[in-house]
Design an enzyme around this catalytic site. Structure first.
Site, PDB file in Angstrom:
ATOM      1  N   CYS A 147      -7.636   0.149  -3.345  1.00 55.18           N
ATOM      2  CA  CYS A 147      -7.132  -0.144  -1.993  1.00 55.18           C
ATOM      3  C   CYS A 147      -7.057  -1.655  -1.799  1.00 55.18           C
ATOM      4  CB  CYS A 147      -8.100   0.466  -0.976  1.00 55.18           C
ATOM      5  SG  CYS A 147      -7.706   0.118   0.749  1.00 55.18           S
ATOM      6  N   HIS A 161      -9.011  -7.639  -0.978  1.00 53.42           N
ATOM      7  CA  HIS A 161      -9.473  -8.610   0.017  1.00 53.42           C
ATOM      8  C   HIS A 161     -10.865  -9.133  -0.347  1.00 53.42           C
ATOM      9  CE1 HIS A 161      -6.199  -8.490   2.764  1.00 53.42           C
ATOM     10  NE2 HIS A 161      -6.378  -7.254   3.180  1.00 53.42           N
ATOM     11  N   SER A 192      -8.223  -3.371   0.443  1.00 58.15           N
ATOM     12  CA  SER A 192      -9.496  -3.956   0.891  1.00 58.15           C
ATOM     13  C   SER A 192     -10.344  -4.404  -0.298  1.00 58.15           C
ATOM     14  CB  SER A 192     -10.268  -2.949   1.746  1.00 58.15           C
ATOM     15  OG  SER A 192      -9.498  -2.634   2.865  1.00 58.15           O
ATOM     16  N   CYS A 223     -10.127   6.985   1.966  1.00 54.13           N
ATOM     17  CA  CYS A 223      -9.752   5.814   2.779  1.00 54.13           C
ATOM     18  C   CYS A 223      -8.320   5.914   3.286  1.00 54.13           C
ATOM     19  CB  CYS A 223      -9.947   4.504   2.026  1.00 54.13           C
ATOM     20  SG  CYS A 223      -9.510   3.093   3.060  1.00 54.13           S
ATOM     21  N   HIS A 234     -14.322   1.813  -2.592  1.00 54.19           N
ATOM     22  CA  HIS A 234     -14.797   2.469  -1.361  1.00 54.19           C
ATOM     23  C   HIS A 234     -14.008   3.747  -1.090  1.00 54.19           C
ATOM     24  CE1 HIS A 234     -11.342   0.117  -0.205  1.00 54.19           C
ATOM     25  NE2 HIS A 234     -11.194   0.941   0.818  1.00 54.19           N
TER      26      HIS A 234
HETATM   27  N1  COD Z   1       6.255  -7.523   6.888  1.00 53.54           N
HETATM   28  C1  COD Z   1       6.385  -6.233   6.530  1.00 53.54           C
HETATM   29  N2  COD Z   1       5.682  -5.670   5.504  1.00 53.54           N
HETATM   30  C2  COD Z   1       4.838  -6.453   4.835  1.00 53.54           C
HETATM   31  C3  COD Z   1       4.671  -7.828   5.147  1.00 53.54           C
HETATM   32  C4  COD Z   1       5.440  -8.362   6.225  1.00 53.54           C
HETATM   33  N3  COD Z   1       5.347  -9.631   6.601  1.00 53.54           N
HETATM   34  N4  COD Z   1       3.758  -8.327   4.297  1.00 53.54           N
HETATM   35  C5  COD Z   1       3.369  -7.335   3.488  1.00 53.54           C
HETATM   36  N5  COD Z   1       4.018  -6.196   3.795  1.00 53.54           N
HETATM   37  C6  COD Z   1       3.883  -4.872   3.194  1.00 53.54           C
HETATM   38  C7  COD Z   1       3.737  -4.861   1.695  1.00 53.54           C
HETATM   39  O1  COD Z   1       4.982  -4.912   1.030  1.00 53.54           O
HETATM   40  C8  COD Z   1       3.036  -3.502   1.468  1.00 53.54           C
HETATM   41  O2  COD Z   1       3.955  -2.452   1.290  1.00 53.54           O
HETATM   42  C9  COD Z   1       2.254  -3.287   2.769  1.00 53.54           C
HETATM   43  O3  COD Z   1       2.678  -4.293   3.679  1.00 53.54           O
HETATM   44  C10 COD Z   1       0.731  -3.398   2.548  1.00 53.54           C
HETATM   45  O4  COD Z   1       0.344  -2.322   1.810  1.00 53.54           O
HETATM   46  P1  COD Z   1      -0.743  -2.303   0.621  1.00 53.54           P
HETATM   47  O5  COD Z   1      -0.516  -1.064  -0.179  1.00 53.54           O
HETATM   48  O6  COD Z   1      -0.713  -3.599  -0.075  1.00 53.54           O
HETATM   49  O7  COD Z   1      -2.129  -2.195   1.401  1.00 53.54           O
HETATM   50  P2  COD Z   1      -2.950  -0.891   1.837  1.00 53.54           P
HETATM   51  O8  COD Z   1      -2.013   0.050   2.527  1.00 53.54           O
HETATM   52  O9  COD Z   1      -3.771  -0.390   0.703  1.00 53.54           O
HETATM   53  O10 COD Z   1      -3.981  -1.522   2.898  1.00 53.54           O
HETATM   54  C11 COD Z   1      -3.518  -2.002   4.072  1.00 53.54           C
HETATM   55  C12 COD Z   1      -4.694  -2.419   5.018  1.00 53.54           C
HETATM   56  C13 COD Z   1      -4.022  -3.010   6.209  1.00 53.54           C
HETATM   57  C14 COD Z   1      -5.542  -1.260   5.439  1.00 53.54           C
HETATM   58  C15 COD Z   1      -5.626  -3.409   4.299  1.00 53.54           C
HETATM   59  O11 COD Z   1      -4.897  -4.431   3.750  1.00 53.54           O
HETATM   60  C16 COD Z   1      -6.635  -4.076   5.232  1.00 53.54           C
HETATM   61  O12 COD Z   1      -6.349  -4.705   6.196  1.00 53.54           O
HETATM   62  N6  COD Z   1      -7.876  -3.931   4.858  1.00 53.54           N
HETATM   63  C17 COD Z   1      -8.972  -4.529   5.548  1.00 53.54           C
HETATM   64  C18 COD Z   1      -9.534  -3.543   6.483  1.00 53.54           C
HETATM   65  C19 COD Z   1     -10.636  -2.797   5.896  1.00 53.54           C
HETATM   66  O13 COD Z   1     -11.650  -3.295   5.503  1.00 53.54           O
HETATM   67  N7  COD Z   1     -10.408  -1.559   5.780  1.00 53.54           N
HETATM   68  C20 COD Z   1     -11.366  -0.790   5.138  1.00 53.54           C
HETATM   69  C21 COD Z   1     -10.877  -0.045   4.031  1.00 53.54           C
HETATM   70  S1  COD Z   1      -9.158   0.031   3.909  1.00 53.54           S
HETATM   71 ZN    ZN Z   2      -9.479   1.188   1.836  1.00 58.58          ZN
END
Ligand code: COD
Ligand code: ZN
Length: 396
Positions: free
Chosen positions: A52, A57, A54, A180, A73
């Site tokens: 994921c 991050h 996170s 998650c 996680h």
């Molecule tokens: N505009 C539109 N889309 C965008 C932009 C933008 N400016 N920047 C990036 N993107 C797109 C990317 O192309 C991608 O498709 C998507 O946004 C992000 O997706 P992933 O696959 O990289 O990330 P996920 O879905 O695994 O996770 C997203 C979260 C927002 C949940 C994660 O990044 C986060 O904030 N985690 C911290 C919160 C946390 O601790 N959560 C606990 C467990 S998740």
């Molecule tokens: Zn997660």
């Protein structure tokens, strides 16, 4: 007269685990020692872990947690042994990990908001189990736990509330994702927003979590469902998960105008920010109609702030809220989500870009970072089956 023999303490076991020593990496797979479960704890043989953002991050330091730590996680496995006082699970039970294990005693657990549990939050900050202790060691040094789960390992020890028993027979490589991504996205729609049939939804960010917002919005009967992402391949995937319209944010920074055009000039009833950036949080707020609701799923770095026009707060009466783990009750939601998957109402297969062995965890994180992968599943204990992490969704 001799005293009764004192049983020897159970010995630790050796397991392979993805260990992060410092921000920036590298993330190394090491053989570490894992103690037996203490009181109220459970040792789980991990079957699969999802990768994921996170976890990424943590690697980059944007989600600051104590290091060194064993990452992961999102996952599923089989209970191997239980510590004293554990009543809810037994060895042999299949389980999904819950990374917000409500203590059941704090103010938030008592008012029915285990997503905000103080003890779970403290545990995440301290990088320990609720006892304040850790169970992993490398070369005599303690390793921290990540979110009380640390499932990028062949086995892990978690609090009893950190596992949710699931029915037998569900493939654990798919159930892992419910730990998650699926629960967060589903919960954001069903619990936080309470999306109603026929309402309009915009989703900013169509990664592993955003696609689950989209498929939950479809399940809730939303229309239109407007997917917004910078990557055309993610937008194509979004359509498969239920998006009715797509907006390529890579072409134009203004994503609000297209949402207004698709909603009779009003703005969406609901917008979900699933990226974690101040600009896109502001865009989600801007994309909802007067009285509409913007839900922030993504977590920006701790120092970042979002500018919201002050006059708009009373005059447009929008709701701007956040959601942590989809405001879910994992004990209830995870079995419910798995039942929906089994009924064909939610798709897990389409989320999986590749399945790889633990040794490929570094490549899997790179594939997520580059945007190539949605979810890479790490299959513990044996070779993966799908080549390079980040290939297009398996079999699609
Ligand atoms: N505009 C539109 N889309 C965008 C932009 C933008 N400016 N920047 C990036 N993107 C797109 C990317 O192309 C991608 O498709 C998507 O946004 C992000 O997706 P992933 O696959 O990289 O990330 P996920 O879905 O695994 O996770 C997203 C979260 C927002 C949940 C994660 O990044 C986060 O904030 N985690 C911290 C919160 C946390 O601790 N959560 C606990 C467990 S998740
Ligand atoms: Zn997660």
């Amino acid at each position: 007269m001799s005293a009764a023999p004192v049983p020897a303490p159970p010995a630790p076991i050796a397991v392979r685990a993805a260990v992060l020593e410092d921000v920036g990496g590298p993330l190394r797979v090491e053989t570490v020692e894992l103690d037996p479960p203490g009181p109220g704890e459970v040792r789980v043989r991990v079957a699969a872990a999802g990768v994921c953002r996170s976890d990424l991050h943590v690697l980059h330091g944007t989600l600051p947690v104590p290091l060194p730590a064993v990452l992961g996680h999102e996952g599923a496995g089989i209970v191997e042994s239980v510590g004293p006082g554990v009543t809810r699970v037994r060895p042999g039970d299949p389980v999904v990990f819950n990374w917000v294990p409500g203590c059941g005693r704090c103010h938030y657990c008592r008012i029915g908001r285990p997503d905000l549990c103080d003890a779970a939050f403290d545990m995440q900050v301290s990088g320990t189990l609720p006892s304040g202790e850790t169970r992993f060691r490398l070369g005599g040094r303690a390793l921290h736990h990540f979110s009380g789960v640390s499932c990028m390992a062949e086995a892990t020890v978690v609090p009893e509330a950190g596992v949710v028993p699931i029915p037998p027979g569900i493939p654990l490589e798919r159930a892992a994702l419910v730990g998650c991504a699926v629960t967060t996205g589903y919960g954001a729609v069903v619990h936080t927003a309470g999306v109603r049939p026929g309402t309009s939804v915009a989703v900013l960010g169509c990664g592993g979590v955003g696609l689950n917002v989209i498929q939950a919005a479809r399940l809730a009967g939303a229309h239109p469902i407007i997917a917004i992402d910078v990557r055309p391949d993610k937008l194509a995937l979004a359509r498969r998960f239920g998006a009715t319209h797509t907006v390529d944010a890579g072409r134009s920074e203004d994503v609000i105008t297209p949402v207004l055009e698709l909603t009779d000039g009003l703005g969406a009833d609901y917008a979900f920010e699933v990226i974690g950036r101040p600009e896109t949080i502001a865009a989600a707020y801007g994309a909802v109609r007067k009285g509409g609701t913007a839900v922030v799923v993504g977590v920006a770095a701790p120092h970042e702030e979002v500018a919201i026009n002050a006059f708009s707060l009373p005059s447009q009466s929008k709701v701007l809220t956040g959601t942590w783990y989809g405001r879910s009750r994992p004990d209830v939601d995870i079995p419910r989500i798995l039942a929906l998957v089994q009924a064909g109402r939610l798709d897990l297969d389409g989320l999986v870009s590749a399945t790889v062995p633990l040794d490929a965890v570094g490549e899997a994180l790179e594939a997520l970072e580059s945007g190539r992968a949605v979810r890479t599943v790490i299959r513990m204990g044996e070779a993966g089956d799908a080549g390079e992490a980040g290939d297009a969704a398996e079999g699609k």
